[in-house]
Design a protein around this motif. Structure first.
Motif, mmCIF file in Angstrom:
data_model
loop_
_atom_site.group_PDB
_atom_site.id
_atom_site.type_symbol
_atom_site.label_atom_id
_atom_site.label_comp_id
_atom_site.label_asym_id
_atom_site.label_seq_id
_atom_site.Cartn_x
_atom_site.Cartn_y
_atom_site.Cartn_z
ATOM 1 N N ARG D 51 0.837 -0.650 -0.263
ATOM 2 C CA ARG D 51 -0.001 -0.103 0.170
ATOM 3 C C ARG D 51 0.656 1.367 0.352
ATOM 4 N N GLU D 55 0.803 4.527 -2.892
ATOM 5 C CA GLU D 55 0.452 5.472 -2.035
ATOM 6 C C GLU D 55 1.681 6.577 -3.060
ATOM 7 N N SER D 82 -5.521 0.142 -1.694
ATOM 8 C CA SER D 82 -5.732 0.447 -0.557
ATOM 9 C C SER D 82 -5.284 1.560 -0.744
ATOM 10 N N MET D 84 -4.152 3.032 -3.668
ATOM 11 C CA MET D 84 -4.189 3.341 -5.837
ATOM 12 C C MET D 84 -5.240 4.654 -5.001
ATOM 13 N N SER D 85 -5.440 5.312 -6.148
ATOM 14 C CA SER D 85 -6.318 6.556 -6.539
ATOM 15 C C SER D 85 -6.043 7.616 -7.637
ATOM 16 N N ALA D 86 -6.718 8.293 -7.938
ATOM 17 C CA ALA D 86 -7.113 8.431 -9.505
ATOM 18 C C ALA D 86 -5.824 9.039 -10.331
ATOM 19 N N LYS D 88 -3.518 6.880 -10.856
ATOM 20 C CA LYS D 88 -2.336 6.082 -10.855
ATOM 21 C C LYS D 88 -2.612 5.309 -11.698
ATOM 22 N N THR D 108 -9.512 -1.865 -9.389
ATOM 23 C CA THR D 108 -8.250 -0.858 -9.492
ATOM 24 C C THR D 108 -9.287 0.567 -9.940
ATOM 25 N N LYS D 111 -11.608 2.514 -7.929
ATOM 26 C CA LYS D 111 -10.635 3.244 -7.086
ATOM 27 C C LYS D 111 -9.264 4.412 -8.189
ATOM 28 N N GLY D 112 -10.646 4.527 -9.047
ATOM 29 C CA GLY D 112 -10.812 5.694 -9.962
ATOM 30 C C GLY D 112 -8.695 5.403 -10.481
ATOM 31 N N ALA D 113 -8.485 4.207 -11.133
ATOM 32 C CA ALA D 113 -7.409 4.431 -11.190
ATOM 33 C C ALA D 113 -7.111 3.391 -12.595
#
Lengths: 288, 288, 288, 288
Positions: D51, D55, D82, D84-86, D88, D108, D111-113
C-alpha cells in the motif's frame, strides 16, 4: 463323420472334451503329448502328426494360441494342409489376423478342400460349459455342415461372410472389451484417490444399466491387491488392440479412445504385466 | 410425516408420483405450475413457493436439472432455506458438484436443520418404476429417517459418508458410463468401416461377458440413422466428464482415456449435439 | 567417378542438378522421361533402365517417393540390383521403413556390392540449396567414399551405424515434427476461438525460445484460408507416424501424445486432406 | 515518474534491477525483506507495505508467483488497491488467469485508477537481459504511458486488447510450449529405446526447420541423467495446461493432443516432479 482336433491347451482341451462327450469320433493331436492322455482316456484317438489327423478325418479343427502356432501345425510336411484333399474341411478356431486366415483359406483351397475361420469369444469357463460365442466366416457349405459340431462347443454361432470377416469382428469385439475395462479402471482409480469406497462404485455400477458379468468378475480382482491371474493375458489383448488399430488405419477410421487405451496397455507391457490378466492394466491406471 | 417435493421435471414427476402412490402426504412445487396438476389430481398439495413447502413439511426433497437450478429454488426469500428450521430435513437429489452440495449443507445447518445429498443413477424408466439407484451422503440420522421414503423411489440406496461423497461417486459412475459407451461407438465404427454388419457386433458383444442393458438400449439407436432422443443429454454427460476430470486433478489421478473421451464429447458439443442423447457421441466417432 | 541417379521428382531433380553443377559425371533415369530433359540439357546422360545406369556407374543413388517406388526401380530384370556387381555402391536416399532398407542391403550385398541408406530431412528449398540434412547408415566405407558427393546435396551429413538406423532416426525426427506442428495448430485454434488475434500468437511464439523456421513458414499458411500446398504431403506424414508407432510397439515405448496426434492425422486423411501439406491437420484441429 | 515494484523473486529482482539501472526512481517491496537489500544498494527505496508503495508512486508493478500471491499483495488494508487513487496505474506482470486479472481491473477502477495486465514469456536469463516478451491488455492509455518502462524489461511488447486477452494469450503460448517439449521427449524416448543415439536426434532436429532455442537448451538436460533444475517449474506448466483446457471448454474448442499432454504432466506431478523443470515430463514419457 470323423473329426480331428489339433491344439489341446486350456481352451482346446475343454472344447475337444465336449465333442467326445457329444459322441463324435475324435482324433486329437497336441505338440506336447501329455495333453492328449485325458482325451484318449475318454475315447479319442491320438494322431502322430497334424497331417495324420487330417488324412484320417473329414473335418479338422485347430485351436492354437496365435498365428505363429497356427503356422506351425498348418504348414510343412507334417502339417494339416499336407493331409487335406477334396471334400475335407479345415476349421481354424484360433484367434488370428485376417491375413493369416486368408492364407489358410488359400492353402486349403489349393488342395481342393474347404476352409472356415471360427474364432471364439469366451475363456476357460464358457469353453467347459459349451457356452462359447463362435464367429465364423469362409466356406458357407462347410459352415452348414459343421453347425451341429460347433453347437457342441458354443451357445451362439454366427456366420459373418467372407474369410477374414470373423477375424475382424473379433478385433472389434476385443477393442470394445479393452475400452470398457479401462473405463472401469479409471473410475475405480478416481474413486480410490478421492477417498471413496471402490466396492461401492462396483455396487453402483452393477445396480444400473451398465451391469455386466465382466465388471462383476474383474472388479473385485482389480480392487484387491496382488497379481491378477490370466484368464485372458494382457499381452494378447494388447496384440488385439494393435491389430484393431491397424485395421482402423486400413479402413480410414480414427479411434482416439482406443489409441489411448492401447498406450495404457503398452505401458502395462513395459511394466512386465504381459502375462497377467488384461485387467492388470488397472495397475498402470492407478500407478500414478 | 409431511414431505415437500420441489422440481417436477421428467424425473421429479415420476418420483413424486411414486411417493403419493405410496401414501405419503406430499406438497409439491414447480417453476411452471402446469407440472403440478397431475400430482394435485392424485392428492398432492401445491405450495406457493419452495419456502412454503419447506415451512409446512418435515422433509423437503429437491430434484433439479443442475447447480444453477438448485440455487434458484434454494436461495433467496422464497427459497427452501428460508423455510428451514430445527428438526427439518433437506434432501437434494439433483446431480450437482460437491461444492454446491457442501454449500447446501452449510446453509441448511445454519438453520439448525439437517442435509442429505442423494443423487440418483437411472433415467426416466427407472424413475417411473421406483428402480433408481440412490447415492446418499451427509447427515446419517436424516438418512436413517428418510430410508423408507427413498425406498419408494429407488431399488438400491447407498450411504457413502460425508457430504460430497455421493456427488463424487456419481461423477465416477458417469465417467465409467461415458468410457463404456465410447468403446462401443468405436467398435461399431470400426465394424461399419470394415464392411461388417454392426448388428452382428451388437449380438456378439451381448452374447458374452460384456452383455449389459445400456448396450442393448443404446446400440440400436447408435446404428440407426437420425437423431438420438435424449434420455440423458450429451451436454450433461460432458459436464460430468469435466467435473470428474477436475476432481481427478485435485486428487492427483491421471485419466488418459477419460481425458480423450472428454475431447470427443467436446467435439460433439461443438457439432451441436448437446441436446441429443449422450450416445450421439457416436456421430463424432463415426464422422471421420 | 560415374554416378547414376534414379528418380527425378521434385527432390531428385534438385539434388541431381546440384551434382551436375558440382562437376560430377551423372547418368539419370526417371519413369517418365520428361523429367530427364532438363538434366540432359545441362550435361547428364540418360540411361534406358535403372539397371543400365547401375551397370555403367560406380555409385547409384535413388530418390523415390515410398517403399513401393523403391522396389519398382530396385527389383526385376531392369532394376538397379540387376546392374550391381562387386565394388559398386547403391545409396538409397528415399524415406523407407527399416525393413525395406534391410532388404535393399541384403540384395546389394548378394551381388558383392555395398549399400548405404541415406534418407534426408528437408523439402524442395533445401534440396535446391544443397542444404539437406542427410542421415546415413550401412556400409561405412561407402559412406566415406560418398561423403564428398553427399556434401554437394546436403549441409549436414550424419553416419548413424547399422542399416536401418537412419530409417528409424528419420521416423523419430518426423514424430517430433508432427507433434510440434500439432501443438501450434491447437494453440492457434484456442487463440482463434477465444477471439484473440492468431497473428499475435505467432509473433509471441516467434519472439521467444520456441522460435523456429517451421512455425514461421507454416504459421501464416495455417491461419490463412484455403488449401495448403504440399511441401510435405499429409499422407506421407501420417505414414511416418504409423511407422514410428509400430517401431515404438516393437521396442516397448508408450507414446501417448504421438498416438493421439496420429489419430488427428488419420482424421485429416478421412477428410480428404492427404494430398495437402501436413500442416493441413490444422483444418481438423480447428474443425470442431 | 515514481515506480513501485512489488515482488522480488527470481524474475522480479532482475526486472527491478533493470529499471533502477535505466534511471527510474524505484520503490520496492517484498514479503521477505532480504530480497530488497540488493535493490536498496543500487538506489531503490524500500516501502513498508505494498500500500505504501502504491501511495507514493505513480505506477505500481507487481510480479508474483501465482493468483494467490497476487491477491496477498493486492487485497486487504496493506494491499496495493488500498493505496490506489485517481490517476495512478497498476500493472500486474504475474501470470494469472483472466478471472483474477479481471478482478484486479475492477478493483483498480473502483479507486479511479487504471489497470494493465502484462504477463511475460521468458525466464531468468531473458529477465536479466531485458529480453522478455511482454503481453499486455487493459487500459490503453496506461499502456502508452508505461511503454518506455516496459521497454527496459522486455525486447517485445504487444498490446492485445481488453483485460483478460493477455492472460489468455499466455495460456495459448504455454500450451504450444508444453506440446512442443512433449513431442521432443517422445522422439528422444523412441530414439533411446531403439538403440539409437539421442544426441544425434537432437543434432538432426537442430539442423532443420524445427531448430529452436528451447530444444537446444532442454534437449541436453533431458538426455542427461539426474534432476532438471527448474527454470519453469513443472507444476506451473501443469497449472497453465489446466487453465488452457478450461478456456478451451468455455469457448468450445476440442484439444485432443493438449488433453493428453496434460495427463502426462499430471502423471509427472503424481511422481513428485512438480518442483523440477517442466522438461522433467521426459522422466514420465521415458519411464515405461
Amino acid at each position: 463323420m470323423k473329426i480331428g482336433f489339433i491344439g489341446l491347451g486350456i481352451m482346446g482341451s475343454a472344447m475337444a472334451t465336449n465333442l467326445v462327450k457329444a459322441g463324435y469320433d475324435l482324433t486329437v493331436w497336441n505338440r506336447s503329448g501329455n495333453a492328449c492322455r485325458p482325451l484318449a482316456e475318454i475315447g479319442a484317438t491320438v494322431a502322430a502328426t497334424p497331417r495324420a489327423a487330417a488324412e484320417t478325418c473329414d473335418i479338422v479343427i485347430s485351436m492354437m494360441a496365435d498365428p505363429a502356432a497356427v503356422k506351425a501345425v498348418r504348414d510343412g510336411v507334417d502339417g494339416i494342409i499336407s493331409g487335406m484333399s477334396a471334400g475335407k474341411g479345415f476349421i481354424d478356431m484360433s484367434t488370428v489376423d485376417a491375413e493369416t486366415s486368408l492364407n489358410s483359406a488359400r492353402m486349403t483351397q489349393e488342395k481342393g478342400a474347404r476352409y472356415l475361420e471360427a474364432p471364439v469369444a469366451g475363456s476357460r469357463k464358457p469353453a467347459e460349459d459349451a457356452a462359447l460365442i463362435i464367429m465364423t466366416a469362409g466356406d458357407r457349405h462347410l459352415y452348414d455342415e459343421a453347425l451341429p459340431i460347433l453347437g457342441k462347443m458354443g451357445k451362439k454361432i454366427l456366420y459373418l461372410g467372407d474369410t477374414g470377416s470373423a477375424a475382424r469382428m473379433k478385433l472389434a469385439n476385443n477393442l470394445v472389451m479393452a475400452g470398457m475395462l479401462t473405463a472401469l479402471c479409471e473410475g475405480l482409480a478416481l474413486t480410490a484417490k478421492s477417498g471413496l469406497d471402490v466396492a461401492q462404485l462396483l455396487e453402483v455400477v452393477d445396480s444400473g444399466a451398465m451391469s455386466n458379468p465382466m465388471f462383476r468378475l474383474k472388479g473385485p480382482l482389480i480392487t484387491a491387491d496382488g497379481e491378477i491371474p490370466a484368464a485372458f493375458p494382457l499381452k494378447h489383448m494388447q496384440k488385439d488392440l494393435r491389430l484393431a488399430l491397424r485395421l482402423a488405419e486400413e479402413v480410414g477410421q480414427p479411434l482416439f479412445a482406443a489409441a489411448t487405451v492401447n498406450e495404457l496397455f503398452k505401458s502395462a507391457l513395459a511394466a512386465d504385466l504381459g502375462n497377467s490378466d488384461f485387467a492388470a492394466v488397472s495397475r498402470i491406471v492407478h500407478r500414478d
